[in-house]
Design a protein around this motif. Structure first.
Motif, mmCIF file in Angstrom:
data_model
loop_
_atom_site.group_PDB
_atom_site.id
_atom_site.type_symbol
_atom_site.label_atom_id
_atom_site.label_comp_id
_atom_site.label_asym_id
_atom_site.label_seq_id
_atom_site.Cartn_x
_atom_site.Cartn_y
_atom_site.Cartn_z
ATOM 1 N N TRP A 490 20.903 86.964 11.137
ATOM 2 C CA TRP A 490 21.023 85.598 11.784
ATOM 3 C C TRP A 490 19.894 84.725 12.349
ATOM 4 O O TRP A 490 19.834 83.894 12.029
ATOM 5 N N ILE A 491 19.321 85.660 13.343
ATOM 6 C CA ILE A 491 18.081 85.200 14.101
ATOM 7 C C ILE A 491 16.997 84.591 12.957
ATOM 8 O O ILE A 491 16.388 83.539 13.045
ATOM 9 N N PHE A 492 17.026 85.103 11.874
ATOM 10 C CA PHE A 492 15.936 84.908 10.717
ATOM 11 C C PHE A 492 16.398 84.022 9.390
ATOM 12 O O PHE A 492 15.892 84.133 8.586
ATOM 13 N N GLY A 493 17.481 83.435 9.818
ATOM 14 C CA GLY A 493 17.701 82.402 8.616
ATOM 15 C C GLY A 493 19.232 82.712 7.940
ATOM 16 O O GLY A 493 19.624 81.820 7.206
ATOM 17 N N CYS A 494 19.748 83.823 8.016
ATOM 18 C CA CYS A 494 21.008 84.208 7.513
ATOM 19 C C CYS A 494 21.935 83.630 8.613
ATOM 20 O O CYS A 494 22.968 84.304 9.015
ATOM 21 N N ASN A 495 22.170 82.104 8.586
ATOM 22 C CA ASN A 495 23.037 81.561 9.605
ATOM 23 C C ASN A 495 23.533 80.331 8.769
ATOM 24 O O ASN A 495 22.776 79.861 7.868
ATOM 25 N N PRO A 496 24.575 79.413 9.197
ATOM 26 C CA PRO A 496 24.919 78.279 8.494
ATOM 27 C C PRO A 496 23.899 77.100 8.391
ATOM 28 O O PRO A 496 23.891 76.515 7.239
ATOM 29 N N TRP A 497 22.852 77.163 9.159
ATOM 30 C CA TRP A 497 21.804 76.256 8.906
ATOM 31 C C TRP A 497 20.552 76.670 8.068
ATOM 32 O O TRP A 497 19.553 75.915 7.779
ATOM 33 N N GLY A 498 20.540 77.892 7.911
ATOM 34 C CA GLY A 498 19.538 78.365 7.103
ATOM 35 C C GLY A 498 18.042 78.550 7.639
ATOM 36 O O GLY A 498 17.200 78.580 6.827
ATOM 37 N N THR A 499 18.155 78.576 8.833
ATOM 38 C CA THR A 499 16.687 78.327 9.335
ATOM 39 C C THR A 499 16.590 79.652 10.190
ATOM 40 O O THR A 499 17.451 80.192 11.004
ATOM 41 N N SER A 500 15.086 79.904 10.481
ATOM 42 C CA SER A 500 14.710 80.818 11.221
ATOM 43 C C SER A 500 14.934 80.304 12.959
ATOM 44 O O SER A 500 14.800 79.109 12.850
ATOM 45 N N MET A 501 15.285 80.986 13.757
ATOM 46 C CA MET A 501 15.273 80.561 15.166
ATOM 47 C C MET A 501 13.762 80.918 16.064
ATOM 48 O O MET A 501 13.919 80.809 17.284
ATOM 49 N N VAL A 502 13.054 81.299 15.451
ATOM 50 C CA VAL A 502 11.731 81.941 15.995
ATOM 51 C C VAL A 502 10.663 81.035 15.251
ATOM 52 O O VAL A 502 10.420 80.749 14.272
ATOM 53 N N ASP A 553 19.192 63.907 12.065
ATOM 54 C CA ASP A 553 19.695 65.329 12.180
ATOM 55 C C ASP A 553 19.339 65.931 10.608
ATOM 56 O O ASP A 553 19.991 65.644 9.828
ATOM 57 N N GLU A 554 18.404 66.723 10.377
ATOM 58 C CA GLU A 554 18.004 67.444 9.359
ATOM 59 C C GLU A 554 18.971 68.336 8.643
ATOM 60 O O GLU A 554 19.314 68.750 7.699
ATOM 61 N N TYR A 555 20.009 68.876 9.762
ATOM 62 C CA TYR A 555 20.979 69.865 9.454
ATOM 63 C C TYR A 555 22.335 69.167 9.556
ATOM 64 O O TYR A 555 23.178 70.071 9.984
ATOM 65 N N ALA A 556 22.514 67.999 9.458
ATOM 66 C CA ALA A 556 23.722 67.201 9.727
ATOM 67 C C ALA A 556 24.941 67.805 8.858
ATOM 68 O O ALA A 556 26.160 67.993 9.314
ATOM 69 N N ASP A 567 17.071 71.100 15.309
ATOM 70 C CA ASP A 567 15.516 71.305 15.571
ATOM 71 C C ASP A 567 15.151 69.720 15.968
ATOM 72 O O ASP A 567 14.412 69.113 14.959
ATOM 73 N N ASP A 568 15.388 69.376 17.091
ATOM 74 C CA ASP A 568 14.823 68.209 17.864
ATOM 75 C C ASP A 568 14.639 68.406 19.161
ATOM 76 O O ASP A 568 15.267 68.941 19.966
ATOM 77 N N TYR A 569 13.394 67.701 19.502
ATOM 78 C CA TYR A 569 13.050 67.797 20.799
ATOM 79 C C TYR A 569 13.988 67.211 21.723
ATOM 80 O O TYR A 569 14.010 67.888 23.141
ATOM 81 N N GLY A 570 14.888 66.204 21.487
ATOM 82 C CA GLY A 570 15.897 65.539 22.301
ATOM 83 C C GLY A 570 17.034 66.570 22.679
ATOM 84 O O GLY A 570 17.902 66.485 23.808
ATOM 85 N N ASP A 571 17.115 67.669 21.951
ATOM 86 C CA ASP A 571 18.150 68.638 22.178
ATOM 87 C C ASP A 571 17.772 69.988 23.089
ATOM 88 O O ASP A 571 17.287 70.894 22.385
ATOM 89 N N TYR A 572 17.971 69.911 24.304
ATOM 90 C CA TYR A 572 17.438 70.999 25.411
ATOM 91 C C TYR A 572 18.511 72.182 25.200
ATOM 92 O O TYR A 572 18.193 73.190 25.620
#
Length: 831
Positions: A490-502, A553-556, A567-572
């Motif tokens: 999940w951390i490295f892309g096997c998640n709904p958004w398909g993105t690594s979280m690192v 939002d690229e993951y909309a 993946d947006d600076y505005g979302d803390y």
């Protein structure tokens, strides 16, 4: 004629569609993978996710270079809707064990590049250390500049005779996240994880940096340098026996984004406040925290100091002694007023609302045993363990921010290793109970997602994967291996958004590019290795203050009523990296790299695992049984006397035999591995022509299912016994593949000795081997071969025909003592 032509065209079109490399429905279906990659012999699962009703019946692996199909499988398990998707499914390709670069293709949809080899995690832990160095306060090696050199000025120390604004040198440590305030709780926890990583996996880490973080070797692993940076700051935060600080700076830090040396949020001289731990609620502005005592923070200090004292004992005796002394005073401080210490906030309601503390006391007291055995401390730790058996968030689907911290109970792991018998089993059961709480939620969806989507959900995900790993290490029970891997994936892309979280890991995949960080926003500096907070429940996101996305939002299309990630600076809330989460990930990555290395040192023959790690002095005693069990009682007693665990592979015939019922129950109760050996002890393939099968797949499946059904009567579930040893120890690649399709791993004895000949009898003439011959074959192999018996699976029989009078199990005590004397650890085959 026209109809026939149209029909032909239609058929050609269908065939072309089936075999085309082009996505059939690119806007509708996706295949999510671990972008970092998969070890050759590890769990390998991708997730099909579709907004349509389609679910593939099969999938293919396609070689990146040749474009040829190298593997086809029906191992697709549908799960239905999840998050933004109408259909999801688990695509299991664990049965494919060739290294390389591939694509998964299912229903015309291609996955991102799938990398399979045993080096996929190599260097990942060191990569994440980059973020830790970048978070340094005092001297920052990334910026090659100093900051926060005037810290700090005390508050709330009146009870200890310390006037407000008294200066204490508190420069150093790590900035907490993208802001620059610093918490003792997160710093101590991060320090502990880094120390653990070095202690448990020292071979993973390199020496490329000096102690100050600049380029250059200094004879110490970089992870130990980083851990010492944390320890040095904790020493400053506990300068005297009755003086300890909980945090440096506060949420006034959040007023604006800036580079650290420009930090002027607190006025003249850049003085930042130091919050003394007085065990009482503290209020700045209009917000009052819920502090009840001194234990939670002070106990974390004690644990980190004790582990540091152990690790530095051989290289820096003076420093080790200092840490040991500080550990004692920190533990005393923790006992001043049992309770929790929360952080203080001035301008916003967001604090680290830690609400539990007995887990911290358990770890602190368990850490006393790092120096020498301390029965009193262990008993006290055990009492605290009983007060919080399961970290509360594991049983919940929500929690306040950092309400249960650390997110994994490290005390259970450290304490269990010091205990034996029923006490150890009790602690192990606490880990299992917590895992099962999450598994109950996870098993209903294709991502095996059971971790709640609260703030820092990625930190919880890493922590949970560690708990699964530690449970397996402590018990040898691999029931939750797939669940652990799913959380890592999940951390490295096997998640709904398909993105690594690192950030930046892997550098060829989709990773955070616009995190909530001043480094990236203001200077476009990369924050390599930083683990971002992760997705949150949509209702949490909608309730937060001051969030405004800075771009489209690229993951909309992957957001849902369940959870969001930006993946947006505005979302803390979802995209801010954290120092303590990254430190935990460093430990997990080090464990994964070590595990992959260990797996690559195993030996396989025709797809069956026939030897463990040949670099480790470990031996697994393996016993098989079908008709006879005359040695059962003696073997069981010997294993008990020698305090070791072994593995027993028994047929359905054996499990159903009423004469063996009591023995089986006692083997199970003693903690030995009980596995399958076929139901009727069938011969699968011809003795002379190994490729010639003597059973059909249907016969194989039915026979093996019957074996597991017999095991179920003893409470042994298939998931508890995923290793299968073939009857007569005779098989071929087809049998191996059929075994994998059932989600099992075929194992066999390690060749080289005559241990498996203990069933022979004199009438077999030249095939007969005496006990002395068998014993000598084992000792000679050990003494004459380079790696000796490292990783050996020594196969014996639990019983033999009466015609064999010379029973090898009579020599079992001698064999075990020989192995122990030579430094071998004896364990179950699944551990």
């Amino acid at each position: 004629m026209r109809k026939k032509t149209s029909l032909l065209v239609l058929m050609l079109f269908i065939i072309f569609s089936l075999f085309s490399f082009r996505d059939k429905n690119p806007e509708q279906s996706w295949i999510r993978i671990n972008l970092l990659g998969y070890p050759v012999n590890g769990s390998k699962v991708a997730v099909w996710a579709s907004k349509s009703d389609q679910t593939p019946a099969l999938f293919e692996l396609i070689d990146e270079k040749t474009k040829k199909v190298v593997y086809t499988s029906l191992n697709v398990k549908p799960f239905g809707a999840y998050g933004p998707f109408k259909q999801t499914a688990r695509i299991n390709f664990s049965g494919f064990d060739k290294p390389g670069r591939f694509y998964i293709k299912a229903d015309g949809v291609l996955s991102p590049l799938v990398i399979i080899n045993d080096d996929v995690y190599k260097g990942a832990a060191d990569f994440c250390l980059r973020y830790m160095r970048q978070q340094r306060s005092g001297f920052n090696p990334y910026l090659k500049d100093s900051c926060h050199t005037h810290d700090g000025f005390s508050l709330y120390g009146a009870k200890a005779g310390i006037k407000d604004s008294t200066h204490f040198d508190a420069s150093g440590g790590w900035h907490d996240a993208s802001d620059y305030l610093q918490y003792s709780t997160t710093s101590a926890n991060a320090t502990y994880h880094l120390l653990m990583a070095y202690r448990d996996f020292p071979a993973v880490f390199t020496d490329e940096k000096q102690a100050n973080g600049l380029d250059g070797k200094n004879g110490k692993a970089d992870v130990l340098d980083e851990a010492k940076w944390g320890l040095d700051w904790l020493l400053k935060m506990h300068p005297k026996k009755k003086v300890m600080f909980n945090q440096l700076a506060d949420d006034r830090d959040h007023i604006s984004m800036r580079i650290p040396k420009e930090d002027s949020q607190y006025g003249k001289g850049f003085e930042r406040p130091l919050y003394f731990i007085n065990g009482e609620p503290q209020q700045r502005g209009k917000f009052l925290n819920a502090t009840t005592g001194t234990s939670s923070t002070a106990a974390k200090f004690a644990s980190a100091f004790n582990l540091g004292a152990k690790l530095f004992k051989g290289t820096d005796q003076k420093y080790s002694v200092l840490l040991a002394r500080k550990a004692n005073s920190a533990l005393s401080f923790a006992l001043q007023k049992p309770g929790v210490t929360q952080t203080a906030s001035v301008k916003s309601p967001y604090i680290y609302a830690e609400d539990n503390w007995v887990d911290d006391m358990e770890l602190a007291l368990a850490s006393v045993g790092f120096a020498k055995s301390d029965l009193k401390a262990s008993k006290s730790a055990l009492a605290y363990a009983d007060r919080e058996k399961v970290t509360p968030w594991l049983a919940k689907d929500t929690a306040a921010h950092y309400q249960y911290y650390p997110f994994v109970n490290l005390g259970h792991y450290e304490l269990a290793k010091q205990l034996t018998g029923a006490e150890r089993q009790k602690i192990e059961s606490y880990y299992k109970e917590g895992i099962e709480q999450v598994w109950a939620r996870a098993k209903t969806n294709a991502f095996y997602r059971g971790v709640p989507f609260i703030w820092c959900s990625n930190n919880l995900t890493v922590a949970f994967a560690m708990q699964c790993k530690w449970y397996e290490e402590l018990t040898g029970d691999n029931e939750f291996t797939t669940l652990e891997q799913a959380n890592f994936d999940w951390i490295f892309g096997c998640n709904p958004w398909g993105t690594s979280m690192v950030y930046g890991l892997p550098n060829w995949g989709d990773t955070p590019a616009d995190p909530h960080s001043a480094f990236t926003l203001l200077k476009n500096y990369p924050i390599d290795g930083g683990l971002v907070d992760g997705p949150v429940y949509t209702n949490i996101y909608n309730s937060l203050i001051g969030i405004k996305l800075s771009e489209a939002d690229e993951y909309a299309e992957f957001q849902s009523d369940l959870a969001v990630y930006h993946d947006d600076y505005g979302d803390y809330s979802t995209n801010e990296p954290t120092m303590d989460g990254t430190a935990s990930l460093i430990y997990l990555l080090a464990a994964k790299e070590t595990q992959a290395k260990t797996a690559s040192n195993k030996t396989y023959s025709l797809g069956a695992n026939v030897r463990g790690d040949s670099t480790l002095k470990k031996v697994s005693l393996v016993f098989t049984g079908d008709e006879f069990a005359d040695g059962g009682e003696k073997i069981l007693q010997t294993l008990k006397d020698e305090n070791i665990k072994a593995s027993f592979f028994l047929t359905g015939n054996f499990y159903r035999n009423p004469k063996f019922k009591s023995l089986i129950k006692r083997l199970k109760s003693a903690g030995h591995y009980l596995g399958a050996h076929s139901d009727k002890h069938l011969l699968y393939c011809d003795w002379k022509n190994r490729d010639s099968l003597l059973v059909t797949k249907k016969q194989f499946d039915e026979d093996l299912d019957a074996n597991y059904a017999a095991m179920a009567s003893f409470g042994i579930k298939e998931r508890d016994a995923l290793y299968f040893l073939p009857p007569y120890e005779w098989y071929n690649e087809k049998i191996t593949s059929w075994t994998r399709l059932k989600g099992l791993q075929l194992v066999n004895f390690t060749p080289g000795t005559r241990s498996n000949a203990d069933y022979t009898f004199p009438e077999m003439n030249s095939s007969y081997r005496t006990t002395e011959e068998i014993y000598k074959s084992i000792t000679n192999f050990n003494e004459q071969k380079a790696n000796g018996l490292n990783g050996f699976y020594l196969l014996l029989h639990i019983g033999t025909v009466a015609k064999r009078k010379d029973k090898f199990y009579d020599r079992l005590p001698d064999l075990i003592r020989y192995l122990k004397k030579d430094g071998y650890q004896l364990s179950r085959i699944d551990n």
